[in-house]
Every structure is written in C-alpha cells, then in structure tokens.
Design an enzyme around this catalytic site. Structure first.
Site, PDB file in Angstrom:
ATOM      1  N   GLY A  12     -17.095 -31.311  94.875  1.00 39.78           N
ATOM      2  CA  GLY A  12     -16.583 -30.442  93.820  1.00 39.78           C
ATOM      3  C   GLY A  12     -17.269 -29.090  93.838  1.00 39.78           C
ATOM      4  O   GLY A  12     -17.486 -28.467  92.794  1.00 39.78           O
ATOM      5  N   LEU A  17     -18.026 -26.563  87.192  1.00 44.87           N
ATOM      6  CA  LEU A  17     -19.406 -27.010  87.025  1.00 44.87           C
ATOM      7  C   LEU A  17     -20.304 -26.414  88.103  1.00 44.87           C
ATOM      8  O   LEU A  17     -21.430 -25.985  87.814  1.00 44.87           O
ATOM      9  CB  LEU A  17     -19.483 -28.543  87.064  1.00 44.87           C
ATOM     10  CG  LEU A  17     -20.878 -29.143  86.866  1.00 44.87           C
ATOM     11  CD1 LEU A  17     -21.389 -28.877  85.457  1.00 44.87           C
ATOM     12  CD2 LEU A  17     -20.868 -30.652  87.144  1.00 44.87           C
ATOM     13  N   HIS A 236     -23.772 -38.731  75.223  1.00 44.32           N
ATOM     14  CA  HIS A 236     -24.827 -37.866  74.695  1.00 44.32           C
ATOM     15  C   HIS A 236     -25.439 -38.411  73.405  1.00 44.32           C
ATOM     16  O   HIS A 236     -26.664 -38.512  73.268  1.00 44.32           O
ATOM     17  CB  HIS A 236     -24.288 -36.464  74.424  1.00 44.32           C
ATOM     18  CG  HIS A 236     -23.648 -35.809  75.603  1.00 44.32           C
ATOM     19  ND1 HIS A 236     -24.063 -36.023  76.895  1.00 44.32           N
ATOM     20  CD2 HIS A 236     -22.613 -34.931  75.692  1.00 44.32           C
ATOM     21  CE1 HIS A 236     -23.323 -35.313  77.720  1.00 44.32           C
ATOM     22  NE2 HIS A 236     -22.437 -34.654  77.014  1.00 44.32           N
TER      23      HIS A 236
END
Length: 481
Positions: A12, A17, A236
């Site tokens: 990627g 990102l 998270h």
C-alpha cells in the site's frame, strides 16, 4: 532471527496512510539516525511506477506532510536514496516472484508493513510464502481492519498464522504508539501516589472519550460498512480501557503487559440492554461552519452509527461495581481524546459545619489535541475565615508538552515502525486480545440487532444524542465536557 531487519517492505506504498504517516515517519527515523544506514526500503502497490517515479512520489508526500523544521533537502535526498519500488497486483500470485527478485537478499531480516484492503490479506500472505518472503527471519505488521467480527478476524488470523507464527506477527493499533498512552503505564506503575487508590474502594467511575469534529473525510464506503463501534471502540478504546484497568505486570515486556491486558478484556461484562446508545449526526455547525448530515455526506440513507456511548463493567476484584463510560463519535463539539478518573468523596467532611463544600477528586488524562495530566484537588481560598470556610477546586497540572519541551514529539507510527524493524512486540496487539475485543463487541451488535436499536439523530457540533446524557445521569454522573 536478528533483532534489526536490514530490509523493509511497505504494501500500500502509494496509499493515503503511506503519504501522511509512513513515509514521513521513516524519514524522521532516518534523519535522526535511528535506523541503520544500510536499511533498504521497498514499496509496492498496483500503480506502475519506476524507482525514480516512486522517489518523486515520496518527495511530494514529504514536502506536503513534514513539519517545516524537519525539512532538509540533503537529508530528504539521502532518505529517498533508500527507496525502491515494484508494482504488484496482490490478488494474484503472478507478481510475487518479481517482487522477491527485486528485493533480493533478505538474509539480514525482512520487516513487512501490510496496509491493504482486508480481502487482500489472504492472497498477499500466500504470495509472500510462494515467493520465499515468509521465512524465519521475516516479520509482518498488520494494519487494521483485521476483519469486521470475530469470525472474519479469526479467518484472517488463521491465514496469517499459518505462515507467520505469533512471535513474528505485529498487529498495529496506532493509539498504542502515542506518547501519552504509553505514559498511562508510567503514571500508574511509576508512582506510589496512584496505584493504592486505583480500585473500586476509591474510584467512583471512569470515562473515556474519543471525539472527532470531522465527518467521513473520503472514507464513506469503509465507514458505512463499519460504524463507530467497530471503527473506534473495538480497537482504540478497548486498548485504553485495558491499560487503565489491568493489574501491574511483573515486567515491562511484551508478554507480561499483554497477559494483563487480555485478562481485563476477558473480564468485560456483556453490555446490558439499555446500557448502550447509537447515534448518527444530522445537519449542524462545527467550529462555526455549517456542515451536512451523515446521509448527505454519504449521499444516501443508512442506519450506520456515527456515535456510540456505552456503560461497561470489568468483573474482577479490583473493579467490581465501577462503571466505565465510553463514548466516541464524529461531528462532535470538540476533537478530544481523554480519560477521566472520578474518585469517590471523602468519607466525612470536617468542614461541613463551617459551610465548606467538597468536590471529589478528578484525574484527567488528555491524550489529544493537548497532552497533559490534571488532578483536581480541594484547597482553601485565601482569607481570614471568621465564619464559613471557603473551599475551591483547583488543578494540579502537568503539561507533558511543557515538561518535555526540549524533546521532539514523535507521531505514533515512528515508534511502531521502529519497533517492527527491531522486533519489539510490546506496543502491538496479540491475537487473544483481538479476539476478546471482538467477542465483547459482537455481543453489543447482537443486542442491537435483537432489539432493533436504531441510531438516534443528533445535531452536528453537539455531544451526541440526548440518550447518551441519560445513560450517565440516571447514575448521578455527568460527562466531562
């Protein structure tokens, strides 16, 4: 397997990102001489780029996303010299041999960062094995999402673990790379002041808030299939909860810390009916600017939640009866990540007969946008009290930004990439943690489906549906705002 890998491979490598986080983070490690001078960095993605074209892509990303004080032309040039690129369609085995040929010798160890669509995980793992890029000196970092429920997560993990055993698998939750999150353990286990009070005898409740002001921001397809519960709570927020609630580990190492975290996750009581709230933002205003509803942003109707509030309990001796209130959402009033520890009141107010009113102590741990620890304590107002005693709540502040003003503030991926290269799993998530998280979250989703719990509307720019206020206030608790 040597501690440090001599080669890194980014899947990627042309994605958002990589542009925003991975390339700037690797550059920062390079510029501070934290990675070996001979570390080679390879990028791969579907785009057909040459090495030089990829270096120009990386240069553009660094120019856009590096802070001005980090830009140094000669340093950028020397970093770009590390980069090479090989185009690859990961859905087929055909290109993996060419990738392996391009990379060449990996006898010094290979660290792989896999940031791809979930459906590409299995074929990518098979391709790496087919091409000889999955040996004993290869470790792999996996960026979320790792499935969308326990079953799909287990399927991905089975595919990964068939080739990469647990000790060579690094599951990434970037929150664990944040400096303030790591400071939670220093706060708890490095100070005698807090740990004796860190239990149900002294603590009334805990609040965890992760709020965003943004909407979909180009993630419409992914987000509508995922929702706030799976996007934020499953990873998270449950990681934050486990660090707050875990028992002191015997050592500061990957096994001891993750053993204690998974005990907490397995002790989570299933969320009772009525102890969860779903919401979806409507039209409103954020920071003085009008914003559209979720349906308008999505350009279609949907029941996906953009807000979740939960009341959770950890069923063990330390935390029995202490509610943990969790909330997260998009298009809320402020961007904020914080943990609030609400202590109980003192058992007897000696100042009551003189009019002195006491408030229970509160510990606020702010993770973003500011980074600080604030303890609210009671103090007497100055003056010659001849009648009533005047008491007031005052803050004891530790600004981490100010206290460590001479230290460079690093983004989470700098630490996580360096730990991946060096083979330190402490800040990565183990499989049993992931599966315990999914087990709890799947139970919430099943309850929503069984009881047809719909997402309640809330105006953008507020703090979510009114039902989230009722969730706490029926217990005499108010959200910290």
């Amino acid at each position: 397997m040597s501690d440090r890998s001599s080669t890194m491979l980014l899947f990627g490598a042309t994605g958002d990102l990589a542009r925003r986080m991975l390339l700037p983070s690797l550059y920062a490690l390079h510029s501070d001489s934290l990675i070996a001078p001979d570390l080679r960095i390879f990028g791969t993605a579907r785009s057909g780029l040459s090495d030089d074209e990829y270096r120009e892509f990386a240069r553009t990303a660094l120019e856009e996303f590096l802070p001005e004080d980090r830009k140094a032309e000669n340093m950028i040039d020397s970093f770009l010299d590390r980069l090479q690129y090989q185009a690859l369609d990961a859905s087929t085995l055909d290109g993996f041999d060419d990738l392996a040929k391009k990379i060449g010798d990996i006898s010094g160890g290979l660290s792989i960062f896999l940031s791809t669509a979930p459906f590409l995980f299995e074929p990518t793992i098979k391709g790496l094995q087919h091409a000889g890029l999955a040996g004993d000196n290869v470790r792999i970092g996996l960026e979320k999402p790792l499935g969308n429920d326990l079953a799909s997560s287990a399927q991905i993990n089975d595919a990964v673990n068939a080739v990469f055993p647990e000790e060579r698998t690094f599951r990434i939750d970037h929150y664990l790379g944040k400096e303030t999150v790591q400071n939670l353990m220093a706060l708890r286990f490095g100070n005698m002041l807090f740990e004796p009070l860190w239990n149900a005898n002294a603590i009334d409740h805990v609040q965890i808030t992760v709020s965003e002001t943004v909407g979909l921001e180009g993630r419409a397809g992914f987000y509508d299939d995922t929702g706030a519960l799976r996007d934020m709570v499953q990873n998270h927020m449950l990681q934050l909860l486990s660090i707050i609630a875990m028992e002191p580990p015997a050592n500061f190492d990957a096994t001891a810390i993750r053993d204690e975290k998974v005990k907490v996750l397995r002790s989570l009581r299933p969320v009772a009916e009525g102890d969860s709230v779903r919401g979806q933002y409507g039209d409103g205003a954020v920071n003085g600017e009008a914003v559209r509803s979720y349906a308008a942003d999505l350009e279609g109707q949907s029941d996906t939640e953009t807000f979740v509030a939960l009341k959770a309990y950890v069923d063990n001796w330390r935390w029995q009866g202490v509610p943990f209130y969790l909330r997260t959402g998009k298009r809320l009033a402020q961007r904020r990540s914080e943990i609030v520890i609400q202590f109980k009141s003192v058992p007897h107010n000696i100042f009551g007969g003189r009019g002195g009113k006491l408030e229970p102590n509160v510990l606020i741990i702010r993770l973003q946008p500011e980074e600080y620890v604030r303890l609210m304590v009671m103090a007497k107002e100055p003056g010659l009290d001849r009648g009533d005693v005047k008491l007031r709540e005052v803050p004891l502040d530790l600004s981490l930004t100010t206290a460590f003003a001479g230290k460079r503030r690093r983004i989470a991926y700098e630490r996580l990439l360096l730990d991946l290269i060096e083979g330190d799993q402490t800040l990565f998530v183990r499989r049993d943690e992931v599966e315990a998280q999914w087990t709890w979250v799947d139970g919430i989703r099943a309850n929503w489906a069984k009881n047809n719990i719909e997402a309640k509307p809330y105006a953008a720019g507020g703090w979510g549906p009114s039902a989230s206020v009722a969730l706490t206030e029926r217990e005499g608790v108010s959200w910290h705002e």
